[in-house]
Motif scaffolding. Structure first.
Motif, PDB file in Angstrom:
ATOM      1  N   ARG A 190       8.759 -14.494 -10.959  1.00  0.00           N
ATOM      2  CA  ARG A 190       8.264 -15.658 -10.230  1.00  0.00           C
ATOM      3  C   ARG A 190       9.366 -16.336  -9.416  1.00  0.00           C
ATOM      4  O   ARG A 190       9.139 -16.775  -8.288  1.00  0.00           O
ATOM      5  CB  ARG A 190       7.686 -16.684 -11.216  1.00  0.00           C
ATOM      6  CG  ARG A 190       6.444 -16.229 -11.954  1.00  0.00           C
ATOM      7  CD  ARG A 190       5.206 -16.474 -11.109  1.00  0.00           C
ATOM      8  NE  ARG A 190       4.017 -16.313 -11.911  1.00  0.00           N
ATOM      9  CZ  ARG A 190       3.306 -15.192 -12.028  1.00  0.00           C
ATOM     10  NH1 ARG A 190       3.718 -14.087 -11.389  1.00  0.00           N
ATOM     11  NH2 ARG A 190       2.225 -15.143 -12.786  1.00  0.00           N
TER      12      ARG A 190
ATOM     13  N   ARG B  22      -0.806  -9.636 -19.016  1.00  0.00           N
ATOM     14  CA  ARG B  22      -1.736  -9.674 -17.883  1.00  0.00           C
ATOM     15  C   ARG B  22      -1.034 -10.191 -16.630  1.00  0.00           C
ATOM     16  O   ARG B  22      -1.259  -9.692 -15.523  1.00  0.00           O
ATOM     17  CB  ARG B  22      -2.948 -10.537 -18.211  1.00  0.00           C
ATOM     18  CG  ARG B  22      -3.906  -9.884 -19.188  1.00  0.00           C
ATOM     19  CD  ARG B  22      -5.267 -10.549 -19.172  1.00  0.00           C
ATOM     20  NE  ARG B  22      -6.193  -9.849 -20.047  1.00  0.00           N
ATOM     21  CZ  ARG B  22      -6.848  -8.739 -19.707  1.00  0.00           C
ATOM     22  NH1 ARG B  22      -6.654  -8.197 -18.526  1.00  0.00           N
ATOM     23  NH2 ARG B  22      -7.686  -8.172 -20.559  1.00  0.00           N
ATOM     24  N   GLU B  23      -0.201 -11.209 -16.792  1.00  0.00           N
ATOM     25  CA  GLU B  23       0.527 -11.738 -15.637  1.00  0.00           C
ATOM     26  C   GLU B  23       1.559 -10.727 -15.138  1.00  0.00           C
ATOM     27  O   GLU B  23       1.749 -10.563 -13.924  1.00  0.00           O
ATOM     28  CB  GLU B  23       1.221 -13.049 -16.011  1.00  0.00           C
ATOM     29  CG  GLU B  23       0.278 -14.195 -16.318  1.00  0.00           C
ATOM     30  CD  GLU B  23      -0.533 -14.641 -15.109  1.00  0.00           C
ATOM     31  OE1 GLU B  23       0.028 -14.655 -13.984  1.00  0.00           O
ATOM     32  OE2 GLU B  23      -1.724 -14.960 -15.290  1.00  0.00           O
TER      33      GLU B  23
ATOM     34  N   LEU C 213       1.449  -7.527 -15.210  1.00  0.00           N
ATOM     35  CA  LEU C 213       0.844  -6.387 -14.512  1.00  0.00           C
ATOM     36  C   LEU C 213       0.821  -6.574 -13.003  1.00  0.00           C
ATOM     37  O   LEU C 213       0.793  -5.600 -12.252  1.00  0.00           O
ATOM     38  CB  LEU C 213      -0.582  -6.150 -15.030  1.00  0.00           C
ATOM     39  CG  LEU C 213      -0.724  -5.564 -16.434  1.00  0.00           C
ATOM     40  CD1 LEU C 213      -2.190  -5.462 -16.817  1.00  0.00           C
ATOM     41  CD2 LEU C 213      -0.054  -4.200 -16.518  1.00  0.00           C
ATOM     42  N   ASP C 214       0.831  -7.833 -12.565  1.00  0.00           N
ATOM     43  CA  ASP C 214       0.776  -8.133 -11.134  1.00  0.00           C
ATOM     44  C   ASP C 214       2.152  -8.365 -10.535  1.00  0.00           C
ATOM     45  O   ASP C 214       2.276  -8.928  -9.446  1.00  0.00           O
ATOM     46  CB  ASP C 214      -0.107  -9.366 -10.898  1.00  0.00           C
ATOM     47  CG  ASP C 214      -1.557  -9.126 -11.286  1.00  0.00           C
ATOM     48  OD1 ASP C 214      -2.019  -7.980 -11.131  1.00  0.00           O
ATOM     49  OD2 ASP C 214      -2.214 -10.062 -11.754  1.00  0.00           O
ATOM     50  N   THR C 215       3.201  -7.970 -11.241  1.00  0.00           N
ATOM     51  CA  THR C 215       4.565  -8.130 -10.735  1.00  0.00           C
ATOM     52  C   THR C 215       5.203  -6.750 -10.546  1.00  0.00           C
ATOM     53  O   THR C 215       4.609  -5.723 -10.867  1.00  0.00           O
ATOM     54  CB  THR C 215       5.428  -8.951 -11.711  1.00  0.00           C
ATOM     55  OG1 THR C 215       5.677  -8.167 -12.893  1.00  0.00           O
ATOM     56  CG2 THR C 215       4.726 -10.261 -12.098  1.00  0.00           C
ATOM     57  N   ASN C 216       6.441  -6.751 -10.061  1.00  0.00           N
ATOM     58  CA  ASN C 216       7.177  -5.499  -9.858  1.00  0.00           C
ATOM     59  C   ASN C 216       8.065  -5.144 -11.041  1.00  0.00           C
ATOM     60  O   ASN C 216       8.903  -4.247 -10.940  1.00  0.00           O
ATOM     61  CB  ASN C 216       8.031  -5.597  -8.593  1.00  0.00           C
ATOM     62  CG  ASN C 216       7.182  -5.673  -7.338  1.00  0.00           C
ATOM     63  OD1 ASN C 216       6.141  -5.014  -7.251  1.00  0.00           O
ATOM     64  ND2 ASN C 216       7.604  -6.471  -6.374  1.00  0.00           N
TER      65      ASN C 216
ATOM     66  N   PRO D 138      -1.842  -0.751 -19.863  1.00  0.00           N
ATOM     67  CA  PRO D 138      -2.793  -1.727 -19.320  1.00  0.00           C
ATOM     68  C   PRO D 138      -4.202  -1.524 -19.846  1.00  0.00           C
ATOM     69  O   PRO D 138      -4.969  -2.479 -19.980  1.00  0.00           O
ATOM     70  CB  PRO D 138      -2.720  -1.471 -17.803  1.00  0.00           C
ATOM     71  CG  PRO D 138      -1.398  -0.815 -17.582  1.00  0.00           C
ATOM     72  CD  PRO D 138      -1.137  -0.004 -18.818  1.00  0.00           C
TER      73      PRO D 138
ATOM     74  N   ARG E   2      -4.085 -20.186 -18.457  1.00  0.00           N
ATOM     75  CA  ARG E   2      -4.631 -19.110 -19.281  1.00  0.00           C
ATOM     76  C   ARG E   2      -4.291 -19.331 -20.755  1.00  0.00           C
ATOM     77  O   ARG E   2      -5.144 -19.183 -21.631  1.00  0.00           O
ATOM     78  CB  ARG E   2      -4.081 -17.757 -18.808  1.00  0.00           C
ATOM     79  CG  ARG E   2      -4.717 -16.559 -19.527  1.00  0.00           C
ATOM     80  CD  ARG E   2      -3.981 -15.279 -19.205  1.00  0.00           C
ATOM     81  NE  ARG E   2      -4.096 -14.913 -17.811  1.00  0.00           N
ATOM     82  CZ  ARG E   2      -5.057 -14.147 -17.303  1.00  0.00           C
ATOM     83  NH1 ARG E   2      -6.008 -13.686 -18.100  1.00  0.00           N
ATOM     84  NH2 ARG E   2      -5.066 -13.836 -16.027  1.00  0.00           N
TER      85      ARG E   2
END
Length: 427
Positions: A26, A126-127, A129-132, A43, A77
């Motif tokens: 982030r 879950r968070e 999974l949307d990062t690099n 996942p 969340r």
């Protein structure tokens, strides 16, 4: 060193390691982060919905930790299954002293929260999974060798021979029991309390009313934290019960109804009758600190750097503040074109976090020692202190801020409209 395989390797993908990875994704997205975790991750294994288990292990989150998770975009969340602590009741068994804290008196919705560890882990995954952020799992860091400009890390991966990764820095976040810390040459200072923590979930005939109880007894402190629904004051609490080796074995050998009777005798009737106790876990209580938790290219965080007595629930909250301090130093290093493994960068992290962890260790350790004495003059003094906390607004506010995790430095967080803002050290 030529361009390394990755910028940062995090050894351990538990709550501390995963939170650090998310914070870096982030706040310092230019960094390439690799997490090495011993348990397999997929996942596909993440459930669509979360069904709390009665026997789930949980963590107390201070109000200050909520603020950090808000900055990371995770709190909304997490709050779905986080039970608020609106009141704290501290008492001394067999003595008159007691003090009470109420969130409303401090202008807060809650003094803290209780969340299942598994739920927190699922939210973090879950968070992430949307990062690099890259994962090597199942795998384990087995050793590290310093090289010019960074480190070479040896990995043991399931079904494969030992692999190697180069990085600018290694962060050890796999707890205090893995042995990696010692293999890298760090020497922790350990003080055994001669006690054990028994952890279980319990049910009572009366509602907890979103109240956390800290009860000091002749055998050691015990805590009951509200657990279950985030919106309805139910009858389930998370128990942390401090016991000697001998008494622990006696309690573990009892049937559940007898365990409840023992617990009733030590805690009292503030929650009515104890009607159920779940699966019991236990571990020995030791104060563990590492005075120099950084070296060129290596930093210890979380329980690898300091493990506290669970009294006052400070452990994970202290670790979280330390993680954010480290993230901020990495962010500044990237801005300044310095390597994140530079010893001056890591020493700056150590210096900023040191005062917080020293104060928190002293706070927790002093509670254990003060309430561990049964001598009449000491008991009278501490009971007078508890009454004084209840009557003196300044002292009570100080105690409340410690409980809410607002007593130490909070790292600078980069957010729109909130750039380069740092909470004062006395917040």
């Amino acid at each position: 060193m030529t361009k390394p395989d990755t910028d940062l390797i995090i050894a351990g993908g538990g709550l501390a390691g995963a939170t650090l990875a998310l914070a870096l994704a982030r706040m310092v997205p230019s960094l390439r982060v690799t997490v090495v975790e011993a348990f397999p991750l997929s996942p596909d294994a993440l459930p669509e919905s979360y069904q709390p288990s009665y026997d789930a292990r949980s963590t107390a989150l201070a109000w200050g930790s909520r603020l950090i998770f808000e900055e990371l975009g995770l709190w909304q969340r997490l709050a779905e299954h986080a039970t608020p602590i609106e009141h704290i009741h501290v008492s001394d068994r067999g003595h008159f002293g007691a003090t009470r804290l109420h969130a409303a008196e401090h202008g807060q919705a809650a003094l803290g929260y209780v969340a299942d560890n598994r739920w927190m882990g699922l939210c973090l995954m879950r968070e992430l999974l949307d990062t690099n952020v890259q994962w090597r799992a199942p795998a384990e860091v087995t050793d590290m060798t310093p090289i010019p400009g960074g480190v070479r890390v040896q990995l043991s991966e399931e079904g494969e021979e030992t692999a190697e990764l180069t990085a600018r820095c290694l962060v050890v976040a796999d707890g205090g029991r893995s042995g990696l810390r010692e293999r890298l040459g760090f020497r922790p200072d350990r003080h055994s309390y001669g006690q054990n923590a028994l952890i279980a979930n319990v049910s009572t005939s009366d509602s907890h009313g979103f109240t956390a109880f800290e009860r000091f007894t002749d055998a050691g402190p015990m805590a009951l934290l509200p657990h279950g629904s985030p919106t309805r004051a139910g009858h389930q609490s998370a128990l942390v019960w401090t016991l000697s080796d001998e008494v622990l074995q006696q309690v573990l050998a009892l049937p559940d109804d007898e365990k409840c009777r023992w617990l009733q005798d030590r805690f009292g009737w503030r929650l009515g009758r104890f009607t159920r106790i779940g699966t019991c876990h236990h571990y020995p209580l030791t104060l563990t600190t590492v005075d120099e938790p950084v070296r060129p290219g290596v930093a210890l965080v979380g329980n690898a750097a300091h493990a506290l007595h669970p009294v006052a629930g400070q452990g994970f909250n202290l670790a979280l503040r330390g993680l954010m301090t480290l993230v901020e130093q990495f962010r500044l290093a990237e801005e300044q074109g310095r390597s994140i493994g530079d010893i001056e960068v890591l020493k700056r992290y150590q210096a900023l976090h040191r005062e917080d962890w020293q104060q928190t260790v002293r706070f927790s350790d002093s509670l254990v020692r003060l309430f561990g004495h049964s001598m009449l003059p000491v008991a009278a003094a501490r009971d007078a202190g508890l009454v004084g906390l209840d009557l003196l607004p300044g002292a009570k506010r100080w105690f409340a801020r410690k409980a809410m995790g607002l007593g130490g430095r909070r790292a600078m967080i980069e957010r729109p409209g909130n750039l380069n803002r740092e909470a004062p050290a006395n917040e």
